[in-house]
Design an enzyme around this catalytic site. Structure first.
Site, PDB file in Angstrom:
ATOM      1  N   ASP A   1      -8.684  -3.738  -6.446  1.00  0.00           N
ATOM      2  CA  ASP A   1      -8.191  -3.189  -5.184  1.00  0.00           C
ATOM      3  C   ASP A   1      -8.946  -1.906  -4.866  1.00  0.00           C
ATOM      4  O   ASP A   1      -9.037  -1.004  -5.700  1.00  0.00           O
ATOM      5  CB  ASP A   1      -6.690  -2.895  -5.308  1.00  0.00           C
ATOM      6  CG  ASP A   1      -6.034  -2.571  -3.985  1.00  0.00           C
ATOM      7  OD1 ASP A   1      -6.568  -1.742  -3.229  1.00  0.00           O
ATOM      8  OD2 ASP A   1      -4.962  -3.144  -3.708  1.00  0.00           O
TER       9      ASP A   1
ATOM     10  N   SER B   1       0.827  -1.192   0.000  1.00  0.00           N
ATOM     11  CA  SER B   1       0.000   0.000   0.000  1.00  0.00           C
ATOM     12  C   SER B   1       0.873   1.258   0.000  1.00  0.00           C
ATOM     13  O   SER B   1       1.723   1.411  -0.871  1.00  0.00           O
ATOM     14  CB  SER B   1      -0.942  -0.063   1.199  1.00  0.00           C
ATOM     15  OG  SER B   1      -2.030   0.784   1.069  1.00  0.00           O
TER      16      SER B   1
ATOM     17  N   HIS C   1      -7.350  -5.652  -0.973  1.00  0.00           N
ATOM     18  CA  HIS C   1      -6.225  -4.725  -0.997  1.00  0.00           C
ATOM     19  C   HIS C   1      -4.922  -5.484  -0.837  1.00  0.00           C
ATOM     20  O   HIS C   1      -4.721  -6.167   0.162  1.00  0.00           O
ATOM     21  CB  HIS C   1      -6.407  -3.712   0.136  1.00  0.00           C
ATOM     22  CG  HIS C   1      -5.380  -2.635   0.172  1.00  0.00           C
ATOM     23  ND1 HIS C   1      -4.849  -2.061  -0.967  1.00  0.00           N
ATOM     24  CD2 HIS C   1      -4.777  -2.009   1.219  1.00  0.00           C
ATOM     25  CE1 HIS C   1      -3.980  -1.127  -0.619  1.00  0.00           C
ATOM     26  NE2 HIS C   1      -3.911  -1.087   0.701  1.00  0.00           N
TER      27      HIS C   1
END
Length: 519
Positions: A460, A233, A488
């Site tokens: 995502d 991320s 994610h």
């Protein structure tokens, strides 16, 4: 949801990785040249820094100690508060490691970061990566982490009391008139003022560039010639920034759930809004097939419409939760968004929505609390404070004021009929930030870096797939690995194809073929 951009990996995604292919690698070793601190790259983070003035930081020896978690050690690392004034104030940064377990040749250290910004890398290491990464990876790498400056154990940014944060998270983020707009703006101002009051000294120095420089000091203290790293991320932006600053010191980098550093804040926010819409539609497609779907079983459009209607109902009349905080639209929206990060949370979301529609908002409130990292005693971790502090320093604000948000609403609502209005207004928070942004959107090429694996998931919610495509194309040595699925990030989430490709790269140094697709 009241933060401008939250790129994070949630606890529900911390699952064991799949099969791996064993192999060997030449590894890495310390080098005198690696300790100079001189930048080898260029870009937005390149500033004039005297390597000699940083030598005392690069030469420091860490004093490792037991830290209460079996198998892990902790230490404190020194870094300059301001890299342009290395002889000035020093800050303490928390680091942790778990030594390679063997057998097999030790490959050095593997640094991890779970994202955020604001996520604790040490917490992620000790709760998941150091015990849940594939056995052979842990056998051949020392698993290590540093809490970035301003985060968790490393000079944490603080902004509000728990009670103040409770009020902040309940403010209406879909204002219907000027009075509600003014109240929302005032809440952002109070948040920013609280951060300045409680964390004014550190606030101008929590940028991603500075955190990446800290990582290079840590790399040297570990005795590694090059950095091997898995960032999820926001951690992908941190890793890419490191590669930009120190391309010749870049080893095996995995950037999973990638950000696009070339985009300005408004476009990032709008793209993320579309990402959550994509994830919600995927949830809706699954929901209509379930007998317990509280949003209807006719069509995705029907589910979306009922979700919007329910949010509107809560805006007018919150439902009780069994405590002093009723479930209004803002907290309910956050709860729904929290469940979008991992499809394993969809059954929980269906039940929470069903309860809330019957007048019991406790379960949906619990989802929101998990997102904000609020405990049962009413205390908040510093995730949201650090998140805003880093984001607002890395990029100029998305909007100059409420008028610009109003003009941009149609494009956000087009990106997401369900979440667009709220996420547009949430993008206002950096407008009132007390510290001027030091970063700017720019392409990261990291010329001269070793192969970098960029991983993107097609549905995502928080880091849209097109960002991974863009970052892989920007990086001169980037290779794109695609997971066709929900949730994610991709590594360690159930795809043997993804896990095998990444494990092979980490253990053997061979990246997957550019464009490889997995499901």
């Amino acid at each position: 949801m009241d933060t401008r951009r939250l790129f994070r990996i949630t606890a529900t995604a911390f699952v064991a990785a799949g099969l791996l292919i064993s192999g060997c690698s030449s590894g890495s070793s310390p080098s005198e040249a690696s300790t100079s601190g001189a930048d080898a790259g260029s870009g937005a983070g390149a500033v004039s820094i005297d390597p000699a003035a940083l030598k005392k930081y690069y030469d420091q020896k860490l004093k490792w100690r037991a830290c209460g978690v079996p198998g892990f050690e902790c230490a404190t690392m020194k870094a300059p508060l301001d890299y342009t004034k290395p002889d000035g104030t020093r800050i303490d940064l928390a680091v942790s490691r778990k030594k390679a377990t063997g057998p097999g040749k030790r490959l050095g250290s593997l640094m991890v970061n779970p994202g955020g910004p604001g996520g604790s890398a040490i917490g992620y290491l000790q709760a998941y990566a150091g015990i849940g990464y594939p056995a052979q990876v842990r056998a051949q790498y020392d698993m290590v982490a540093i809490d970035p400056r301003g985060v968790a154990r490393s000079e944490p940014v603080e902004c509000l009391t728990g009670k103040e944060m409770d009020v902040y998270t309940q403010v209406d983020q879909t204002p219907d008139d000027q009075a509600e707009t003014a109240k929302l703006a005032a809440s952002f101002k109070k948040f920013a003022q609280g951060c300045e009051k409680r964390s004014g000294a550190i606030l101008p120095h929590v940028s991603t560039v500075e955190a990446a420089r800290d990582m290079d000091i840590f790399r040297t203290a570990l005795g590694d010639q090059k950095l091997s790293y898995v960032g999820a991320s926001y951690g992908t932006f941190l890793g890419a920034t490191y590669a930009e600053l120190f391309p010749k010191r870049t080893g095996r980098l995995v950037l999973d759930g990638a950000m696009d550093p070339s985009l300005p804040a408004r476009e990032l926010n709008r793209d993320q809004t579309a990402g959550f819409e994509t994830a919600f539609r995927s949830f809706a497609e699954d929901c209509v097939k379930q007998s317990d779907c509280p949003l209807g079983t006719k069509s995705v459009a029907d589910v979306s419409n009922r979700m919007k209607t329910f949010f509107t109902t809560l805006d007018a009349k919150p439902v009780p939760t069994g405590e002093s905080r009723p479930l209004g639209e803002s907290l309910a929206t956050t709860g729904v968004i929290a469940a979008m990060y991992d499809e394993s949370g969809w059954p929980q979301l269906r039940q929470a929505l069903a309860d809330a529609m019957k007048g019991d908002g406790a379960a949906l409130l619990s989802l929101a609390d998990s997102y904000y990292e609020r405990d049962s005693e009413g205390s908040y971790a510093n995730l949201m404070y650090a998140n805003s502090a880093v984001n607002c320093l890395d990029l100029p604000p998305a909007f100059s004021g409420p008028e610009e948000v109003t003009k941009a609403l149609p494009s956000f609502e087009q990106a997401s009929p369900v979440f667009g209005t709220g996420l547009a207004w949430a993008s206002l928070n950096c407008t009132y930030w007390p510290t001027k942004a030091t970063g700017a959107p720019h392409r990261i090429e990291a010329k001269g870096a070793a192969p970098i694996v960029v991983v993107g998931t097609t549905r995502d919610p928080a880091t849209p797939y097109k960002w991974a495509q863009s970052l892989a194309a920007q990086l001169s040595s980037g290779t794109l690995l695609t997971y066709n699925g929900d949730g994610h990030t991709a590594y360690g989430r159930g795809s043997d194809c993804i896990d095998t490709a990444i494990n092979t790269y980490l253990l053997e140094g061979t990246p997957p073929k550019d464009g490889k697709k997995c499901s």
